[in-house]
Write a protein that holds these residues in place. Sequence first.
Motif, PDB file in Angstrom:
ATOM      1  N   ALA A   1      -5.957   2.378  -2.948  1.00  0.00           N
ATOM      2  CA  ALA A   1      -7.344   2.794  -3.155  1.00  0.00           C
ATOM      3  C   ALA A   1      -8.312   1.901  -2.370  1.00  0.00           C
ATOM      4  N   MET A   2      -8.061   0.593  -2.349  1.00  0.00           N
ATOM      5  CA  MET A   2      -8.951  -0.305  -1.607  1.00  0.00           C
ATOM      6  C   MET A   2      -8.803  -0.102  -0.104  1.00  0.00           C
ATOM      7  N   LEU A   3      -7.601   0.215   0.361  1.00  0.00           N
ATOM      8  CA  LEU A   3      -7.431   0.537   1.782  1.00  0.00           C
ATOM      9  C   LEU A   3      -8.276   1.750   2.145  1.00  0.00           C
ATOM     10  N   LEU A   4      -8.292   2.759   1.279  1.00  0.00           N
ATOM     11  CA  LEU A   4      -9.091   3.945   1.561  1.00  0.00           C
ATOM     12  C   LEU A   4     -10.585   3.618   1.557  1.00  0.00           C
ATOM     13  N   VAL A   5     -11.011   2.661   0.738  1.00  0.00           N
ATOM     14  CA  VAL A   5     -12.413   2.249   0.759  1.00  0.00           C
ATOM     15  C   VAL A   5     -12.763   1.677   2.132  1.00  0.00           C
ATOM     16  N   LEU A   6     -11.911   0.785   2.651  1.00  0.00           N
ATOM     17  CA  LEU A   6     -12.174   0.201   3.966  1.00  0.00           C
ATOM     18  C   LEU A   6     -12.182   1.273   5.055  1.00  0.00           C
TER      19      LEU A   6
ATOM     20  N   VAL B   1       0.808  -1.217   0.000  1.00  0.00           N
ATOM     21  CA  VAL B   1       0.000   0.000   0.000  1.00  0.00           C
ATOM     22  C   VAL B   1       0.843   1.269   0.000  1.00  0.00           C
ATOM     23  N   SER B   2       1.882   1.302   0.812  1.00  0.00           N
ATOM     24  CA  SER B   2       2.578   2.564   1.089  1.00  0.00           C
ATOM     25  C   SER B   2       3.690   2.854   0.082  1.00  0.00           C
ATOM     26  N   ARG B   3       3.706   4.082  -0.407  1.00  0.00           N
ATOM     27  CA  ARG B   3       4.799   4.516  -1.264  1.00  0.00           C
ATOM     28  C   ARG B   3       6.048   4.847  -0.466  1.00  0.00           C
TER      29      ARG B   3
ATOM     30  N   TYR C   1     -15.350   3.359   4.952  1.00  0.00           N
ATOM     31  CA  TYR C   1     -16.485   2.733   5.621  1.00  0.00           C
ATOM     32  C   TYR C   1     -16.386   2.893   7.136  1.00  0.00           C
ATOM     33  N   VAL C   2     -15.179   2.819   7.677  1.00  0.00           N
ATOM     34  CA  VAL C   2     -15.027   3.003   9.121  1.00  0.00           C
ATOM     35  C   VAL C   2     -15.407   4.420   9.525  1.00  0.00           C
ATOM     36  N   VAL C   3     -14.976   5.403   8.735  1.00  0.00           N
ATOM     37  CA  VAL C   3     -15.323   6.803   9.038  1.00  0.00           C
ATOM     38  C   VAL C   3     -16.834   6.988   8.989  1.00  0.00           C
ATOM     39  N   LEU C   4     -17.487   6.431   7.972  1.00  0.00           N
ATOM     40  CA  LEU C   4     -18.936   6.531   7.895  1.00  0.00           C
ATOM     41  C   LEU C   4     -19.596   5.820   9.078  1.00  0.00           C
TER      42      LEU C   4
ATOM     43  N   PRO D   1     -25.813   1.702  -3.683  1.00  0.00           N
ATOM     44  CA  PRO D   1     -25.172   2.885  -4.268  1.00  0.00           C
ATOM     45  C   PRO D   1     -23.959   3.352  -3.485  1.00  0.00           C
ATOM     46  N   LEU D   2     -23.929   3.137  -2.175  1.00  0.00           N
ATOM     47  CA  LEU D   2     -22.752   3.516  -1.393  1.00  0.00           C
ATOM     48  C   LEU D   2     -21.539   2.729  -1.849  1.00  0.00           C
ATOM     49  N   ALA D   3     -21.693   1.411  -1.999  1.00  0.00           N
ATOM     50  CA  ALA D   3     -20.577   0.591  -2.478  1.00  0.00           C
ATOM     51  C   ALA D   3     -20.160   1.001  -3.883  1.00  0.00           C
ATOM     52  N   ALA D   4     -21.143   1.313  -4.749  1.00  0.00           N
ATOM     53  CA  ALA D   4     -20.830   1.704  -6.120  1.00  0.00           C
ATOM     54  C   ALA D   4     -20.027   2.998  -6.157  1.00  0.00           C
ATOM     55  N   VAL D   5     -20.438   3.980  -5.364  1.00  0.00           N
ATOM     56  CA  VAL D   5     -19.744   5.274  -5.362  1.00  0.00           C
ATOM     57  C   VAL D   5     -18.311   5.121  -4.837  1.00  0.00           C
ATOM     58  N   LEU D   6     -18.144   4.384  -3.754  1.00  0.00           N
ATOM     59  CA  LEU D   6     -16.800   4.239  -3.194  1.00  0.00           C
ATOM     60  C   LEU D   6     -15.899   3.403  -4.091  1.00  0.00           C
ATOM     61  N   MET D   7     -16.443   2.388  -4.755  1.00  0.00           N
ATOM     62  CA  MET D   7     -15.628   1.611  -5.686  1.00  0.00           C
ATOM     63  C   MET D   7     -15.236   2.451  -6.898  1.00  0.00           C
ATOM     64  N   LEU D   8     -16.146   3.271  -7.395  1.00  0.00           N
ATOM     65  CA  LEU D   8     -15.806   4.153  -8.515  1.00  0.00           C
ATOM     66  C   LEU D   8     -14.735   5.156  -8.094  1.00  0.00           C
ATOM     67  N   ALA D   9     -14.861   5.697  -6.896  1.00  0.00           N
ATOM     68  CA  ALA D   9     -13.831   6.613  -6.392  1.00  0.00           C
ATOM     69  C   ALA D   9     -12.490   5.896  -6.292  1.00  0.00           C
ATOM     70  N   ALA D  10     -12.499   4.638  -5.879  1.00  0.00           N
ATOM     71  CA  ALA D  10     -11.259   3.865  -5.818  1.00  0.00           C
ATOM     72  C   ALA D  10     -10.662   3.699  -7.212  1.00  0.00           C
TER      73      ALA D  10
END
Length: 454
Positions: free
Chosen positions: A225-230, A202-204, A233-236, A325-334
Motif C-alpha cells: 500500500a505504501m509503495l502505491l502511495v509513492l 512488497v510482492s506476493r 505521487y509520481v503519477v500525479l 488533504p492530498l496526503a490524507a486521502v492517499l494515506m486513507l486509501a493505503a
Amino acid sequence: MQQQARPGAAAPGSGAAGPPGVLRGWLDAAAVVLAGLAAMALVAALGLWAAGADTLPGGGFPAVLAGTLALAVGGSVGLDGGAGFFASVDAGITAMPLSVGLAGALTMAEVFLRQLRYRAVAGGRELLGRAARTAVVWLVALALLCAAARHTFTVPLGEGLAEQLGSVLGLNPEVGFHADPASTLGLGLLWLLVVLAATFAVSRRAPLPRSLVPFQQAVRPAAFAMLLVLLGYVVLGVAAVIGTAAAHGQARQVAALALLALPNLVWLAFGVGLGGEWHGHLVGALGLPVPQPLAAVLRGGEGQDGTVSLGTLAEQDARAWWLLPLAAVLMLAAGVLAAHRSPRGVPIWQHAVRLAAAAAVTVLLVGVWTRVSADYGLSVLGVGLGEGGLGDLLGSVLGPAVGAVGPAAALTGGTLTLDPRLWTLVPLAAAWGLLAGALGALAANRLPRRGGTR
C-alpha cells in the motif's frame, strides 16, 4: 494415482525449479544487473539530453551519463580543476536523481522475481545465494561506472585580460569531474540491498523460506500500500509536468526535470503534506523548472537555512495547502487497501500498527533519498572570466544535477542543500499510519471480499 506436487515445485511444463546451477546463477545475476543499468541509462540519457548535456565539449556526455548513474544509487561526484595558481574549481554533488533510480529499481525487481516464478516457497540458502551473486555483479558494474565517470575538459579562459594573462603565463585551464569510488560502491551496495528487501516485502510473487511464510501477511499488505502511495505521487507529478509544459512551454526543460528528478519533488511534497520539514538554502542559479515556492523558500534566508514546510510554502503560494488533504486521502486509501489485502479477523489495532510501521520506514527512506548537497565555486585571482570560458563550462557540467550555473554564479560560487528533519518526519508518518490504518480497517470491513484474503 497422480503424484501430488510438492509446495514450491514448478508446475508441469513450466520449466525448471529449485536452485540454479553455478553458471545459470551467475547469468541470472548478470541479467538483473544489466537490465537495471539499461533502464537507468535510458532514462538518464534522455534526461541529460533534455537538460542540454549533449552539447558538452570533448565527448563528455558518456562520462556525465556514468556519473549520473553513480549519483542515482547514492554515490557522489566531485568537480575539480582550474588553471594552476590562476584559477581553481572546488565542487561536489551528493544528490540522487530519483527518476533514474526508480526506473532501475523497478526493472531489477521485476527481473529478479521473474527468475523465481512458479515458486511458492524458496530456501533461505538459495535466496541468499542469489542476492550475494547479484551483489557481486553489481559491485563490479559500479566499479566500471566509477572508472567511466571521469572526464577532464580543456577550456579557454575567456576574452580580454583573462585571455592575455593566460597566453603570457602559458595556462591551460581544465575542469574535470569524477565519481567517488567509496561512496558509490558502499552506498550503491546498500541501495541494492534496500531494493531487494523491498521487493520481498512488497510482492506476493516473491517466494519466501517456509519459516517466514507465516509472517508475510503482516508485512506485505501495508508495504504494498505504501509503495502505491509513492507511485501515486509520481503519477500525479507526471500529470502536473504535462500540464506545465502545455501551459508554459519549455517542454525540453520540463522533460529534463521529469526524467531526472520528478520523484525528488513529489515525494518531498508527500512528506510536507504529512507535516514534515526540510531545511536548506539555495545560492546561485537553478536552471531546471523547480516550483517557484520551493525555490523562494530556499533563497529566502539569503544564504542561511530556510525551512521547507507546509506553512512556508503556502506563504509563497496558497495552493500548497492542498498537499495536506492530498496526503490524507492517499494515506486513507493505503489503509483501506492494506486492510482489504489482509486476512479476515485481524484486529483493527494490528492494521493500524502495521501501516504505522510501513509509513515510518517509507518516509525515512524518502527523507534520505531527497537529501541534496551541491557546492560549486570558482576562485580566480582578481580576474573575471568571459562568456564561453571556465565559468560556462562549470555550469554545463553541474547543470544536469543542480541546474545551470552561469558565469556570474560560478564566480561567486553557489550551494544547494536540502536536509530532512527526520526526528519529526518519521514520528509524524507513524502517527498518520496509525490513524489511516485504523480508519482504513473500519472502511475495509464494509467492502466485499473473495475468500479469506486478498
